[in-house]
Motif scaffolding. Structure first.
Motif, PDB file in Angstrom:
ATOM      1  N   PRO A  22       0.811  -1.228   0.000  1.00  0.00           N
ATOM      2  CA  PRO A  22       0.000   0.000   0.000  1.00  0.00           C
ATOM      3  C   PRO A  22       0.841   1.273   0.000  1.00  0.00           C
ATOM      4  O   PRO A  22       0.501   2.248  -0.687  1.00  0.00           O
ATOM      5  CB  PRO A  22      -0.839  -0.131   1.279  1.00  0.00           C
ATOM      6  CG  PRO A  22      -0.945  -1.603   1.503  1.00  0.00           C
ATOM      7  CD  PRO A  22       0.381  -2.150   1.073  1.00  0.00           C
ATOM      8  N   SER A  23       1.943   1.294   0.754  1.00  0.00           N
ATOM      9  CA  SER A  23       2.768   2.502   0.762  1.00  0.00           C
ATOM     10  C   SER A  23       3.571   2.629  -0.521  1.00  0.00           C
ATOM     11  O   SER A  23       3.890   3.744  -0.954  1.00  0.00           O
ATOM     12  CB  SER A  23       3.696   2.520   1.989  1.00  0.00           C
ATOM     13  OG  SER A  23       4.614   1.448   1.967  1.00  0.00           O
ATOM     14  N   VAL A  24       3.901   1.508  -1.172  1.00  0.00           N
ATOM     15  CA  VAL A  24       4.558   1.585  -2.471  1.00  0.00           C
ATOM     16  C   VAL A  24       3.611   2.223  -3.484  1.00  0.00           C
ATOM     17  O   VAL A  24       3.986   3.142  -4.225  1.00  0.00           O
ATOM     18  CB  VAL A  24       4.995   0.184  -2.957  1.00  0.00           C
ATOM     19  CG1 VAL A  24       5.499   0.247  -4.397  1.00  0.00           C
ATOM     20  CG2 VAL A  24       6.075  -0.388  -2.049  1.00  0.00           C
ATOM     21  N   ALA A  25       2.372   1.746  -3.512  1.00  0.00           N
ATOM     22  CA  ALA A  25       1.406   2.289  -4.464  1.00  0.00           C
ATOM     23  C   ALA A  25       1.122   3.760  -4.209  1.00  0.00           C
ATOM     24  O   ALA A  25       0.796   4.509  -5.144  1.00  0.00           O
ATOM     25  CB  ALA A  25       0.107   1.485  -4.402  1.00  0.00           C
ATOM     26  N   ALA A  26       1.241   4.197  -2.939  1.00  0.00           N
ATOM     27  CA  ALA A  26       0.972   5.592  -2.583  1.00  0.00           C
ATOM     28  C   ALA A  26       2.214   6.475  -2.671  1.00  0.00           C
ATOM     29  O   ALA A  26       2.110   7.685  -2.464  1.00  0.00           O
ATOM     30  CB  ALA A  26       0.395   5.658  -1.164  1.00  0.00           C
ATOM     31  N   ASP A  27       3.372   5.904  -2.973  1.00  0.00           N
ATOM     32  CA  ASP A  27       4.612   6.671  -3.042  1.00  0.00           C
ATOM     33  C   ASP A  27       4.473   7.775  -4.091  1.00  0.00           C
ATOM     34  O   ASP A  27       3.958   7.544  -5.194  1.00  0.00           O
ATOM     35  CB  ASP A  27       5.764   5.727  -3.407  1.00  0.00           C
ATOM     36  CG  ASP A  27       7.115   6.405  -3.388  1.00  0.00           C
ATOM     37  OD1 ASP A  27       7.430   7.091  -4.372  1.00  0.00           O
ATOM     38  OD2 ASP A  27       7.847   6.256  -2.394  1.00  0.00           O
ATOM     39  N   ALA A  32       3.395   9.666  -9.535  1.00  0.00           N
ATOM     40  CA  ALA A  32       3.803  10.511 -10.658  1.00  0.00           C
ATOM     41  C   ALA A  32       4.009   9.687 -11.922  1.00  0.00           C
ATOM     42  O   ALA A  32       3.876  10.210 -13.038  1.00  0.00           O
ATOM     43  CB  ALA A  32       5.087  11.265 -10.302  1.00  0.00           C
ATOM     44  N   ALA A  33       4.336   8.403 -11.751  1.00  0.00           N
ATOM     45  CA  ALA A  33       4.531   7.507 -12.893  1.00  0.00           C
ATOM     46  C   ALA A  33       3.221   6.867 -13.336  1.00  0.00           C
ATOM     47  O   ALA A  33       3.244   5.918 -14.132  1.00  0.00           O
ATOM     48  CB  ALA A  33       5.550   6.432 -12.539  1.00  0.00           C
ATOM     49  N   GLY A  34       2.103   7.351 -12.803  1.00  0.00           N
ATOM     50  CA  GLY A  34       0.806   6.815 -13.192  1.00  0.00           C
ATOM     51  C   GLY A  34       0.431   5.535 -12.492  1.00  0.00           C
ATOM     52  O   GLY A  34      -0.529   4.866 -12.882  1.00  0.00           O
ATOM     53  N   GLY A  35       1.199   5.168 -11.461  1.00  0.00           N
ATOM     54  CA  GLY A  35       0.900   3.939 -10.719  1.00  0.00           C
ATOM     55  C   GLY A  35       1.813   2.788 -11.056  1.00  0.00           C
ATOM     56  O   GLY A  35       1.734   1.728 -10.437  1.00  0.00           O
ATOM     57  N   ASP A  36       2.704   2.963 -12.029  1.00  0.00           N
ATOM     58  CA  ASP A  36       3.651   1.901 -12.386  1.00  0.00           C
ATOM     59  C   ASP A  36       4.695   1.731 -11.288  1.00  0.00           C
ATOM     60  O   ASP A  36       5.198   2.725 -10.755  1.00  0.00           O
ATOM     61  CB  ASP A  36       4.397   2.239 -13.678  1.00  0.00           C
ATOM     62  CG  ASP A  36       3.489   2.238 -14.889  1.00  0.00           C
ATOM     63  OD1 ASP A  36       2.371   1.715 -14.787  1.00  0.00           O
ATOM     64  OD2 ASP A  36       3.917   2.759 -15.938  1.00  0.00           O
ATOM     65  N   PHE A  37       5.054   0.517 -10.963  1.00  0.00           N
ATOM     66  CA  PHE A  37       6.183   0.296 -10.055  1.00  0.00           C
ATOM     67  C   PHE A  37       6.694  -1.123 -10.152  1.00  0.00           C
ATOM     68  O   PHE A  37       5.993  -2.039 -10.605  1.00  0.00           O
ATOM     69  CB  PHE A  37       5.808   0.623  -8.599  1.00  0.00           C
ATOM     70  CG  PHE A  37       4.807  -0.298  -7.958  1.00  0.00           C
ATOM     71  CD1 PHE A  37       5.187  -1.514  -7.378  1.00  0.00           C
ATOM     72  CD2 PHE A  37       3.464   0.047  -7.897  1.00  0.00           C
ATOM     73  CE1 PHE A  37       4.270  -2.351  -6.760  1.00  0.00           C
ATOM     74  CE2 PHE A  37       2.532  -0.783  -7.289  1.00  0.00           C
ATOM     75  CZ  PHE A  37       2.925  -1.985  -6.718  1.00  0.00           C
ATOM     76  N   THR A 274      11.818   1.247 -10.798  1.00  0.00           N
ATOM     77  CA  THR A 274      11.334   2.094  -9.708  1.00  0.00           C
ATOM     78  C   THR A 274      12.428   2.299  -8.669  1.00  0.00           C
ATOM     79  O   THR A 274      13.160   1.368  -8.334  1.00  0.00           O
ATOM     80  CB  THR A 274      10.101   1.459  -9.027  1.00  0.00           C
ATOM     81  OG1 THR A 274       9.107   1.206 -10.018  1.00  0.00           O
ATOM     82  CG2 THR A 274       9.524   2.384  -7.966  1.00  0.00           C
ATOM     83  N   HIS A 275      12.501   3.525  -8.157  1.00  0.00           N
ATOM     84  CA  HIS A 275      13.417   3.895  -7.073  1.00  0.00           C
ATOM     85  C   HIS A 275      12.556   4.245  -5.863  1.00  0.00           C
ATOM     86  O   HIS A 275      11.702   5.132  -5.944  1.00  0.00           O
ATOM     87  CB  HIS A 275      14.258   5.097  -7.507  1.00  0.00           C
ATOM     88  CG  HIS A 275      15.272   5.534  -6.497  1.00  0.00           C
ATOM     89  ND1 HIS A 275      16.591   5.133  -6.539  1.00  0.00           N
ATOM     90  CD2 HIS A 275      15.160   6.348  -5.424  1.00  0.00           C
ATOM     91  CE1 HIS A 275      17.247   5.688  -5.545  1.00  0.00           C
ATOM     92  NE2 HIS A 275      16.402   6.428  -4.846  1.00  0.00           N
ATOM     93  N   LEU A 276      12.747   3.541  -4.756  1.00  0.00           N
ATOM     94  CA  LEU A 276      11.918   3.737  -3.570  1.00  0.00           C
ATOM     95  C   LEU A 276      12.772   4.057  -2.350  1.00  0.00           C
ATOM     96  O   LEU A 276      13.737   3.340  -2.059  1.00  0.00           O
ATOM     97  CB  LEU A 276      11.089   2.475  -3.275  1.00  0.00           C
ATOM     98  CG  LEU A 276      10.019   2.097  -4.299  1.00  0.00           C
ATOM     99  CD1 LEU A 276       9.492   0.697  -4.007  1.00  0.00           C
ATOM    100  CD2 LEU A 276       8.879   3.102  -4.285  1.00  0.00           C
ATOM    101  N   ASP A 277      12.406   5.128  -1.662  1.00  0.00           N
ATOM    102  CA  ASP A 277      13.024   5.465  -0.377  1.00  0.00           C
ATOM    103  C   ASP A 277      12.178   4.832   0.712  1.00  0.00           C
ATOM    104  O   ASP A 277      11.124   5.336   1.076  1.00  0.00           O
ATOM    105  CB  ASP A 277      13.078   6.990  -0.211  1.00  0.00           C
ATOM    106  CG  ASP A 277      13.641   7.415   1.139  1.00  0.00           C
ATOM    107  OD1 ASP A 277      14.027   6.534   1.941  1.00  0.00           O
ATOM    108  OD2 ASP A 277      13.674   8.628   1.408  1.00  0.00           O
TER     109      ASP A 277
END
Length: 379
Positions: A22-27, A32-37, A274-277
């Motif tokens: 859920p937090s990945v999808a809300a990142d 900004a990428a339209g939901g792609d990850f 995808t780059h995730l903090d």
């Protein structure tokens, strides 16, 4: 009965994925990428479990609540899980640690498959990653990820990096001549023509988990090792990713077979990166990570220097085409040295009449005694 190369750690990895998605999808970057990850729950679990091997006290309990392990058991879990995963054909797993502070020999011995090195000192606060670490990342991912996903600075006391990489061909590749544009309706409702691969599969290669349909493709194996499995999941229109993706690892008892003689699959070619903090944008809260990043973090099993987690960052990619699949994830955890806590000081000033007692070595016999009542004279 299902088997897993992660054995007893399968449940915690799945649970971490469920909590994290859920937090990945809300990142913000994902939105900004339209939901792609793309992301790797396993890569994150392995990196955090290696960090948790040095955790103690309340910090260990926090990490155990997320990972299922901490302390000495985490070190064993990292080794067992990585070795189990490496038994999947074409999957590479590696973990490395670079430090500017001492690392306990006991921890090094407890992580026999982890490479340990020295983190070079950089000259500027915003230094780029050091070439040896970048080279390690490129080698560990077979060139799929070109370097470390975090910037190194002199304030980083320890860096831990986990890498997962898969380069595999399909056991039954798609016929490239069958690839043609087909309409794809994106999350906003807009329709675009995209190159789409086509194949017919036996009904055993597809099933339902509730209203989510799952299609499984097997990768080619080059020897006796079992191949990776790739599952594609699609839910009812409008269902969000965190609700749909877990169907890809749902147990067999929750699967319902398709009622058909064959399954016709139309699958777009894709490339996601995808780059995730993980310590920002709500991820840490979702995962329950607070103490390990704070000033009271306890990683005394890792180093004699007081440390806390600064950043956990993951870069992941997934590519799917006619011949096969490529996927990689690099998860980097940086740690900072904590300032020593200011000790409580009881100040005693001999600024009025006071006594002096000189004793023998036993501390029992007063050899000399003196009392200073007037202004002291310097000797």
């Amino acid at each position: 009965m299902e088997t897993s190369t992660l054995t007893s750690h399968t449940g915690p990895v799945r649970e971490l994925g469920r909590r994290w998605l859920p937090s990945v999808a809300a990142d913000p970057g994902v939105r900004a990428a339209g939901g792609d990850f793309a992301c790797s729950p396993t890569g994150l679990w392995l990196a955090l479990a290696a960090v948790a091997a040095g955790a103690r006290g309340a910090t260990a309990e926090e990490l155990r609540a997320l990972l299922g392990v901490a302390g000495d058991e985490a070190a064993r879990a990292v080794t067992d899980a990585a070795r189990g995963l490496a038994r999947t054909d074409a999957l590479a797993v590696a973990t490395g640690v670079w430090a500017r502070v001492p690392v306990h020999e006991r921890l090094r011995a407890a992580l026999p498959d982890v490479g340990f090195g020295t983190l070079g000192v950089s000259g500027t606060p915003d230094a780029a990653p050091s070439p040896p670490v970048d080279a390690w990342v490129r080698e560990a991912t077979g060139g799929l990820i070109g370097g470390l996903p975090v910037h190194l600075s002199p304030g980083i006391a320890l860096l831990l990096v986990n890498a997962l990489a898969l380069k595999a061909r399909w056991a039954d590749p798609f016929d490239a001549s069958e690839t043609r544009d087909r309409p794809f309706t994106d999350a906003s409702g807009a329709v675009h023509p995209v190159p789409t691969m086509h194949k017919q599969l036996p009904p055993s290669a597809a099933w339902h988990v509730g209203d989510v349909r799952v299609v499984e493709l097997r990768c080619e194996t080059r020897g006796d090792a079992p191949p990776a499995l790739v599952r594609f999941v699609i839910g009812s229109p409008g269902r969000p990713a965190p609700e749909v993706l877990p169907a890809g690892w749902a147990p067999a008892r929750l699967r319902a077979p398709v009622d058909a003689d064959k399954v016709g699959v139309a699958l777009p070619r894709l490339s996601l990166r995808t780059h995730l903090d993980v310590t920002g944008h709500g991820h840490a809260q979702a995962l329950g990570l607070a103490r390990c990043t704070g000033g009271d973090a306890d990683f005394s099993g890792l180093s004699p220097e007081p440390l806390a987690v600064s950043e956990v960052v993951q870069e992941a990619l997934v590519r799917v085409a006619e011949k096969g699949v490529e996927a990689a994830a690099v998860t980097a955890a940086t740690m900072r040295a904590l300032a020593f806590v200011q000790a409580r000081v009881e100040r005693i000033a001999f600024d009025r009449p006071f006594g002096v007692v000189v004793l023998d070595a036993s501390g029992e016999v007063p050899l000399f005694v003196a009392w200073q009542a007037t202004t002291p004279l310097s000797p």
